[in-house]
Write a protein that holds these residues in place. Sequence first.
Motif, PDB file in Angstrom:
ATOM      1  N   ASP A  61     -11.677  -8.237   5.490  1.00  0.00           N
ATOM      2  CA  ASP A  61     -10.236  -8.396   4.937  1.00  0.00           C
ATOM      3  C   ASP A  61      -9.748  -7.093   4.364  1.00  0.00           C
ATOM      4  N   GLU A 100     -10.719  -4.031   5.369  1.00  0.00           N
ATOM      5  CA  GLU A 100     -10.669  -3.300   6.633  1.00  0.00           C
ATOM      6  C   GLU A 100      -9.507  -3.440   7.197  1.00  0.00           C
ATOM      7  N   GLY A 101      -9.353  -4.958   7.494  1.00  0.00           N
ATOM      8  CA  GLY A 101      -7.843  -5.345   8.160  1.00  0.00           C
ATOM      9  C   GLY A 101      -6.677  -4.723   7.244  1.00  0.00           C
ATOM     10  N   ALA A 132      -6.517  -2.308   5.492  1.00  0.00           N
ATOM     11  CA  ALA A 132      -6.386  -0.454   5.440  1.00  0.00           C
ATOM     12  C   ALA A 132      -5.791  -0.510   6.617  1.00  0.00           C
ATOM     13  N   LYS A 133      -6.216  -0.867   7.702  1.00  0.00           N
ATOM     14  CA  LYS A 133      -5.492  -0.575   8.916  1.00  0.00           C
ATOM     15  C   LYS A 133      -3.971  -1.078   9.019  1.00  0.00           C
ATOM     16  N   LYS A 134      -3.828  -2.245   8.599  1.00  0.00           N
ATOM     17  CA  LYS A 134      -2.134  -2.517   8.271  1.00  0.00           C
ATOM     18  C   LYS A 134      -1.395  -1.612   7.534  1.00  0.00           C
ATOM     19  N   GLU A 159      -2.246   1.621   6.917  1.00  0.00           N
ATOM     20  CA  GLU A 159      -2.258   2.746   7.774  1.00  0.00           C
ATOM     21  C   GLU A 159      -1.002   2.840   8.679  1.00  0.00           C
ATOM     22  N   ALA A 160      -0.989   1.497   9.525  1.00  0.00           N
ATOM     23  CA  ALA A 160      -0.011   1.330  10.285  1.00  0.00           C
ATOM     24  C   ALA A 160       1.449   1.275   9.776  1.00  0.00           C
ATOM     25  N   GLU A 164       2.387   2.703   7.039  1.00  0.00           N
ATOM     26  CA  GLU A 164       2.493   4.120   6.242  1.00  0.00           C
ATOM     27  C   GLU A 164       3.194   5.056   7.606  1.00  0.00           C
TER      28      GLU A 164
END
Length: 179
Positions: free
Chosen positions: A93, A95-96, A98-100, A102-103, A105
Amino acid sequence: MVRGKTQMKRIENPTSRQVTFSKRRNGLLKKAFELSVLCDAEVALIVFSPRGKLYEFANVSTQKTIERYRAYIKDNINSKTVHQQDIEQIKADAEGLAKKLEALEAYKRKLLGEKLDECSIEELHSLEVKLEKSLISIRGRKTKLLEEQVSKLREKETKLRKDNEDLREKVYAEKLLLP
């Protein structure tokens, strides 16, 4: 006289090994008994000699203690497994998310006009359309607020005109009453 430190390795002489086993087994059984009496602990000790002879001590019942041990281990393994699964799920969760993040931002930077070099024509057009929609919404809200302010100011103006008219009439009436 001080005994020397015994090296922890297999005793090669079979007679010495058997004597050591016998003495240490008796000492171990004695310690198990003392622990059970002094500390009111449930103790079960099982020892097999090199020849396969069984030696055991239990202050309750060896079988009951073993069953209790198995239940404890089973519960602990299950809770550790569940705990480990929870940790893995939380990591996934995180990691998911963090990716969201980043996207989001990256998207925010694009909306602010930064790092547009990486965008294709389609992405730039999409950003332009979204910004135009946002501007329409922002301008609509701004217009509504300004209209509300104007309405309040008109009400205030009307009230002030009425108050002013009332004061003029009062002053005029006082002038007529003066001799």
